[in-house]
Design an enzyme around this catalytic site. Structure first.
Site, PDB file in Angstrom:
ATOM      1  N   HIS A  46       0.909  -1.273  -0.145  1.00 52.62           N
ATOM      2  CA  HIS A  46      -0.156   0.009  -0.005  1.00 52.62           C
ATOM      3  C   HIS A  46       0.760   1.396   0.140  1.00 52.62           C
ATOM      4  CE1 HIS A  46      -3.463   2.484   1.905  1.00 52.62           C
ATOM      5  NE2 HIS A  46      -3.709   2.136   0.467  1.00 52.62           N
ATOM      6  N   ILE A 104      -5.261  -4.294   0.079  1.00 55.58           N
ATOM      7  CA  ILE A 104      -6.022  -5.548   0.034  1.00 55.58           C
ATOM      8  C   ILE A 104      -7.519  -5.379   0.320  1.00 55.58           C
ATOM      9  CG2 ILE A 104      -3.821  -6.829   0.612  1.00 55.58           C
ATOM     10  CD1 ILE A 104      -4.730  -6.906   3.489  1.00 55.58           C
ATOM     11  N   LYS A 143      -0.641  -4.507  12.808  1.00 56.01           N
ATOM     12  CA  LYS A 143      -0.108  -5.383  13.862  1.00 56.01           C
ATOM     13  C   LYS A 143      -0.100  -4.720  15.053  1.00 56.01           C
ATOM     14  CE  LYS A 143       4.571  -4.603  12.514  1.00 56.01           C
ATOM     15  NZ  LYS A 143       5.637  -5.393  12.211  1.00 56.01           N
ATOM     16  N   ILE A 170       0.821 -14.788   7.211  1.00 57.98           N
ATOM     17  CA  ILE A 170       1.599 -14.563   8.630  1.00 57.98           C
ATOM     18  C   ILE A 170       0.671 -14.394   9.398  1.00 57.98           C
ATOM     19  CG2 ILE A 170       3.426 -13.132   9.452  1.00 57.98           C
ATOM     20  CD1 ILE A 170       3.921 -14.744   6.637  1.00 57.98           C
ATOM     21  N   LYS A 227      -0.334 -13.737  19.135  1.00 65.64           N
ATOM     22  CA  LYS A 227      -1.496 -12.923  19.935  1.00 65.64           C
ATOM     23  C   LYS A 227      -2.810 -13.490  19.369  1.00 65.64           C
ATOM     24  CE  LYS A 227       1.470  -8.804  20.484  1.00 65.64           C
ATOM     25  NZ  LYS A 227       2.571  -9.508  20.174  1.00 65.64           N
ATOM     26  N   LYS A 251      -6.411 -11.379  13.781  1.00 70.27           N
ATOM     27  CA  LYS A 251      -5.557 -12.365  13.262  1.00 70.27           C
ATOM     28  C   LYS A 251      -5.995 -13.977  13.279  1.00 70.27           C
ATOM     29  CE  LYS A 251      -1.934 -11.639  11.530  1.00 70.27           C
ATOM     30  NZ  LYS A 251      -1.787 -11.316   9.868  1.00 70.27           N
ATOM     31  N   LEU A 292      12.046  -9.381  16.534  1.00 64.72           N
ATOM     32  CA  LEU A 292      13.180  -8.365  16.787  1.00 64.72           C
ATOM     33  C   LEU A 292      13.367  -7.221  15.545  1.00 64.72           C
ATOM     34  CD1 LEU A 292      15.693 -10.653  18.688  1.00 64.72           C
ATOM     35  CD2 LEU A 292      14.204  -8.653  19.908  1.00 64.72           C
ATOM     36  N   SER A 334      11.511  -5.490  14.169  1.00 62.05           N
ATOM     37  CA  SER A 334      10.492  -5.105  13.117  1.00 62.05           C
ATOM     38  C   SER A 334       9.720  -3.814  13.567  1.00 62.05           C
ATOM     39  CB  SER A 334       9.302  -6.187  13.075  1.00 62.05           C
ATOM     40  OG  SER A 334       8.681  -6.232  14.266  1.00 62.05           O
ATOM     41  N   VAL A 387       9.647  -3.631  20.145  1.00 61.95           N
ATOM     42  CA  VAL A 387      10.108  -2.869  21.562  1.00 61.95           C
ATOM     43  C   VAL A 387      11.454  -2.417  21.133  1.00 61.95           C
ATOM     44  CG1 VAL A 387       8.706  -3.825  22.973  1.00 61.95           C
ATOM     45  CG2 VAL A 387      10.776  -5.012  22.569  1.00 61.95           C
TER      46      VAL A 387
END
Length: 609
Positions: free
Chosen positions: A308, A338, A363, A401, A405, A417, A444, A446, A450
């Site tokens: 997008h 999408i 996400k 994917i 969670k 999800k 990690l 992404s 955190v």
């Protein structure tokens, strides 16, 4: 000192030694220099000329004597010996006699004075000139071949800011011995005491083949000190020559997961990607872009980058073209949403992909709590649009994917999800396309994770904000997550939810402490602030529901969850009515549907994945 100055100085020193040594040898043998004979003068001139000739042959004046070793000493021996032999030949020709005693003493003087001058050169350089440079006292963990190589390099490299003063090694046989004049202080348990005793500034972990679990163990011992910790490059980088042992690297938080990455089944992956048409949704995102990089290694016929955001799609397109070089891969970009079902149908019908990796999703947990309708439109309706379009275009394999969670979700993001998983599992029952999902924990580095947030806070001087001291998460790296997605496509039979064995969960507060230490700061410098749990968050995440647990691995470190109940009628009903609901009612219905008849997973079973 310039090259010419260095050459002139060495030439002058050698010339003086050569011209006077034969006369001094005569004096030592007879204590009489009153009579200087013609053969003695001829011998001295011959020695002078031959010595410089052989010095030129063996390049004695081009050697860096401050780094001299046994090899350079052998060149000196050869040059001196051959010059003495030349003089002996001239003596035989001119006076039909060879003064063996004289030449033997001369040879010994040459060795002592010329060799000694080079040794003094190195001693002067190392002892006095380099004393002006303040070096960091360094402790080397690992006294094996790599560790000794590092120590030797640091000793020889006068420009290095590090000086080795101690070794650490768990081999008790070498404890309290010296290697290269450097003491072995003990095992890993003695790191803290060794740092204090030796006043250490830097620690280098010199074990290239170290597993991540062992590296984490050593690093945790190093964190008890204030010394900066670095490590050698990876073994493959050393073997390939990409990096040398002198290229020390800061320890990355990814290195401390305590789990080695999975190995790919190259043959099975090549079978379903090579020379095929592959489409990736969310190709500009953290996971989507890494999937594209990994897929490129298997040379697909076409790789369609769908996203997008135009800037992120352009960036990954340019990167992949540079990465692929002269390969025949055709990269195609599609800027699309999408949520636009007609656009999804058009793209699928146009390119007829063999494989689809569906990475596009909202996400961010707190943001989705405030915008549940957007999470539902993108993660649920968007997934349905892409899945239906893939099925109608006869896509062979569809990999979605997902996230941990989605298990017993307490957040809108997790609930949407989980519903997306239900959709693709239901699609698999009614389609020739193999639909599967891949579920993993936090990634990690992404976007929205955190790690970038913690790093920003550390750069600003702290404090680092952690929501709760007991919060734990499963973590994996972006390449690991992408490899799991690609491997899942090769393992797909249809309807599975693949889960990676992610090892032990990590406390977020421990992750924060490690990042502070890795940045070269101390906890006292930065500090940690507990801010309280955010809406939708859980203290710990599960990877499988109780009714999904299947203890058998289908591939090393990969599990398949059993299919649980699907609620497609309820999902379709919600799709038709969600616009009539306010945020709170929509959030409540999403969580209720995603958690319908789900029994919380017993804590004792969390460790199986």
């Amino acid at each position: 000192m310039s090259y010419r100055q260095r050459l002139s100085l060495l030439f002058f020193i050698d010339s003086f030694i050569v011209l006077t040594s034969i006369f001094f040898s005569r004096y030592l043998l007879s204590a009489d220099l009153n009579v200087i004979t013609l053969p003695l003068v001829v011998s001295s001139i011959t020695l002078f000329l031959s010595h410089h000739a052989f010095s030129f042959v063996y390049k004695l004046y081009k050697k860096a004597w401050e780094h001299a070793s046994i090899g350079e000493l052998l060149f000196i021996i050869k040059a001196i010996t051959f010059s003495i032999i030349t003089v002996a030949c001239i003596q035989q020709i001119t006076v039909q006699d060879i003064y063996f005693r004289l030449l033997t003493v001369t040879w010994m003087l040459h060795m002592l004075l010329i060799g000694g001058s080079r040794f003094c050169w190195r001693l002067l350089r190392n002892t006095y000139i380099n004393k002006t440079v303040i070096k960091k006292r360094t402790l080397i963990v690992g006294a094996g071949s790599a560790g000794t190589m590092v120590a030797r390099q640091l000793i020889k490299n006068n420009e290095s800011e590090l000086v080795p003063v101690g070794f650490i090694d768990d081999n008790v046989k070498i404890h309290h011995l010296d290697i290269l004049g450097i003491p072995v202080m003990g095992g890993v348990g003695q790191i803290e005491s060794a740092v204090k005793r030796l006043n250490i500034d830097n620690i280098i972990i010199a074990i290239p083949s170290l597993s991540k679990k062992d590296l984490n163990h050593i690093f945790q011992a190093c964190t008890k000190t204030k010394a900066k910790t670095q490590t050698l490059p990876k073994l493959e980088d050393l073997v390939s020559g990409k990096l040398s042992v002198s290229h020390f690297m800061d320890v990355q938080v990814e290195d401390l997961l305590g789990r080695d990455p999975i190995d790919l089944d190259i043959e099975s992956i090549s079978g379903y990607i090579t020379d095929k048409v592959v489409l990736v949704t969310g190709a500009g995102g953290s996971i989507g872009s890494e999937i594209c990089r990994q897929v490129t290694n298997f040379t697909p016929k076409k790789l369609i980058l769908l996203g997008h955001g135009e800037n992120s799609i352009y960036s990954i397109e340019m990167e992949l073209k540079d990465l692929s070089g002269s390969t025949s891969i055709e990269f195609i970009t599609e800027i699309a949403d999408i949520q636009d079902v007609k656009k999804m149908m058009s793209i699928m019908n146009k390119y007829r992909p063999d494989v689809v990796y569906h990475a596009a999703a909202h996400k961010h947990v707190p943001l989705m709590e405030r915008n549940p309708e957007e999470a539902f439109k993108n993660n649920v309706i968007g997934t349905m649009n892409v899945a239906i379009a893939a099925s109608q275009s006869n896509v062979d394999t569809f990999v979605m994917i997902s996230t941990d969670k989605a298990v017993n979700p307490t957040s809108v993001m997790g609930a949407t999800k989980r519903m997306a998983e239900m959709i693709i599992q239901d699609m698999d029952k009614n389609s020739d396309t193999k639909f599967v999902a891949v579920r993993f924990g936090n990634v990690l580095g992404s976007r929205g994770s955190v790690i970038p947030r913690f790093k920003q806070q550390i750069v600003k001087g702290g404090p680092v904000s952690v929501t709760h001291p007991d919060m734990i998460r499963y973590f994996m790296t972006i390449p690991e997550a992408s490899r799991l997605v690609i491997q899942a496509g090769a393992l797909a039979r249809g309807g599975e939810i693949f889960v990676l064995d992610m090892g032990e969960p990590v406390k977020i507060v421990d992750l924060a402490k490690n990042l502070i230490k890795l940045s070269g700061n101390t906890l006292e410098d930065i500090g940690i602030e507990f801010t309280g749990m955010r809406p939708g968050e859980k203290l710990f995440e599960e990877l499988l529901n109780s009714d999904e647990i299947n203890e058998k691995q289908v591939y090393p470190k990969i599990y398949i969850g059993k299919t649980s109940d699907l609620y497609m009628e309820e999902i379709k009903e919600m799709i038709s009515t969600y616009t009539t609901l306010d945020k709170e009612n929509l959030r409540a219905q999403l969580l209720n549907l995603a958690n319908n008849n789900v029994i919380p997973i017993p804590k004792k079973l969390i460790s199986i994945v």
